[in-house]
Design an enzyme around this catalytic site. Structure first.
Site, PDB file in Angstrom:
ATOM      1  N   HIS A   4      59.068 -36.205 -26.369  1.00  0.00           N
ATOM      2  CA  HIS A   4      60.392 -35.883 -26.931  1.00  0.00           C
ATOM      3  C   HIS A   4      61.529 -36.575 -26.182  1.00  0.00           C
ATOM      4  O   HIS A   4      62.664 -36.567 -26.670  1.00  0.00           O
ATOM      5  CB  HIS A   4      60.638 -34.376 -26.929  1.00  0.00           C
ATOM      6  N   ASP A  50      48.097 -29.062 -28.862  1.00  0.00           N
ATOM      7  CA  ASP A  50      48.681 -27.860 -29.458  1.00  0.00           C
ATOM      8  C   ASP A  50      48.391 -27.759 -30.959  1.00  0.00           C
ATOM      9  O   ASP A  50      48.892 -26.851 -31.628  1.00  0.00           O
ATOM     10  CB  ASP A  50      50.186 -27.751 -29.173  1.00  0.00           C
TER      11      ASP A  50
HETATM   12  C1  OKP Z   1      56.696 -29.945 -26.550  1.00  0.00           C
HETATM   13  B1  OKP Z   1      55.457 -30.732 -26.957  1.00  0.00           B
HETATM   14  C2  OKP Z   1      58.927 -22.465 -28.355  1.00  0.00           C
HETATM   15  C3  OKP Z   1      60.229 -23.202 -28.311  1.00  0.00           C
HETATM   16  C4  OKP Z   1      60.037 -24.559 -28.800  1.00  0.00           C
HETATM   17  C5  OKP Z   1      60.159 -26.839 -28.084  1.00  0.00           C
HETATM   18  C6  OKP Z   1      58.707 -27.146 -28.130  1.00  0.00           C
HETATM   19  C7  OKP Z   1      58.437 -28.399 -27.374  1.00  0.00           C
HETATM   20  C8  OKP Z   1      57.009 -28.824 -27.484  1.00  0.00           C
HETATM   21  N1  OKP Z   1      58.912 -21.429 -27.398  1.00  0.00           N
HETATM   22  N2  OKP Z   1      60.464 -25.486 -27.824  1.00  0.00           N
HETATM   23  O1  OKP Z   1      55.609 -31.494 -28.100  1.00  0.00           O
HETATM   24  O2  OKP Z   1      54.243 -29.971 -27.039  1.00  0.00           O
HETATM   25 ZN    ZN Z   2      53.763 -30.309 -28.924  1.00  0.00          ZN
END
Ligand code: OKP
Ligand code: ZN
Length: 348
Positions: free
Chosen positions: A162, A287
């Site tokens: 990100h 994920d």
């Molecule tokens: C990072 B990666 C959830 C809030 C969401 C952003 C998620 C970032 C994911 N508690 N915050 O892409 O796994």
């Molecule tokens: Zn993610």
């Protein structure tokens, strides 16, 4: 598989993140890399420390002013008020439409509004050192692969995909996958492909390479109409300028199961086959797992073996970079399953 890991990741250990209006324990926690490292050792994979300094590559993927901000951020934050576990940099204002993002304010908190995309990316005293160590690890794996290793895996956190040209966000600070792709380019690969299989769209990686023809970006992810990062990752984003046609987004609805997900993967892999890439970087978010606490795809642990097989069938020198994956107890198994599926197929 050759893998790179450093315990310095644990220097990034903020206690809480801001989620739905309250402070909750961080999902992106130290145990993630610890468990992946344990699984690598248990399964007999070779683990080495980073041996390349990423400082030459970082300015090729991030702006100098953003890097200077990130390096000095915690000291400047402490100068405003003493540290407590609860206090986190939080911007008073962000340069949304009609406000000027090109005028960098002098005030530190206001700068956070320029250099951070969200309010869910906590940091701490060791964040810069941990992020730098992760970038060093990515550059190290790229060197090994450019010197003839079939594949290498970067077992690192915080994640990177990100983080854009000049901003952090989504738990990410330095874009490790972009560092690996750029390092492969620097070592002589004329074209590189980045395949992002994290549940969340890799908006940072897309932005870094969006106008470049030498690095293609292909991503499978939760539809940004309902999933983070919300403001990028749509199917009509296909690249611009010299990069036109070199960006492929495959957004999928929340609830997507393995069968539909692997169908989309086949499209992504076909695009990479046609891209003339000489090397591959995989942003390996885990994920997509059915039990992930913040994501909504339904892959099972065995599916990660198949993912490794499909990637190996491209026949490209490959750098795997760990991104997300928050079902911590299963993270080690899911990671080694990808690597072992890859190795089984690569041996055929
Ligand atoms: C990072 B990666 C959830 C809030 C969401 C952003 C998620 C970032 C994911 N508690 N915050 O892409 O796994
Ligand atoms: Zn993610």
């Amino acid at each position: 598989m050759r893998t790179v890991f450093t315990p310095l990741h644990a220097l990034h250990a903020p206690a809480t993140e801001f989620f739905r209006g309250e402070r909750v324990p961080c999902f992106e926690k130290v145990d993630r890399a610890r468990y992946v490292h344990e699984a690598l050792v248990a399964r007999g994979h070779r683990v080495d420390a980073p041996e390349v300094d990423s400082r030459a590559v970082l300015p090729q993927v991030h702006g100098e002013r953003y890097l200077a901000f990130l390096e000095s951020a915690w000291a400047r934050w402490l100068a405003l008020a003493p540290a407590t576990p609860e206090r986190q940099p939080c911007p008073p204002t962000r340069p949304i439409r009609t406000l000027r993002a090109d005028c960098e304010p002098a005030e530190f908190s206001a700068q956070v509004g320029v250099f951070c995309m969200d309010s869910g990316t906590p940091s701490c005293a060791g964040t810069w050192a941990a992020a730098q160590a992760g970038a060093d690890a990515a550059a190290t794996a790229a060197r090994w692969v450019s010197q003839g290793e079939r594949a290498a895996f970067v077992a690192t956190r915080p994640p990177g995909h990100h983080a854009g040209p000049d901003f952090m966000g989504g738990y990410c600070f330095l874009n490790n996958a972009a560092v690996a792709a750029q390092a492969l380019r620097n070592a002589g690969a004329a074209r590189v492909a980045v395949l992002d299989v994290d549940y969340h769209h890799g908006n940072g990686t897309q932005a870094i390479f969006y106008e470049r023809a030498d690095v293609a970006f292909v991503s499978l992810h939760g539809d940004p109409r309902t999933e983070f990062p919300f403001f990028l990752g749509h199917a009509d984003e296909t690249g611009a300028g010299a990069g036109r046609g070199h960006n492929l987004n495959l957004p999928l609805p929340a609830g997507t199961d393995a069968q539909s997900w692997f169908q989309a993967l086949a499209h992504g892999l076909a695009h990479i086959r046609q891209s003339h890439a000489q090397a591959l970087v995989v942003s390996l978010g885990l994920d997509t797992f059915e039990n992930d606490p913040i994501s909504k795809f339904r892959l099972r642990s065995d599916d990660f073996l198949r993912l490794g097989e499909r990637i190996a069938a491209l026949g490209l020198p490959t750098v795997f970079v760990l991104e997300g994956g928050y079902a911590v107890d299963a993270l080690g198994l899911n990671a080694v399953n990808v690597l072992e599926g890859f190795e089984a197929q690569a041996a055929v």
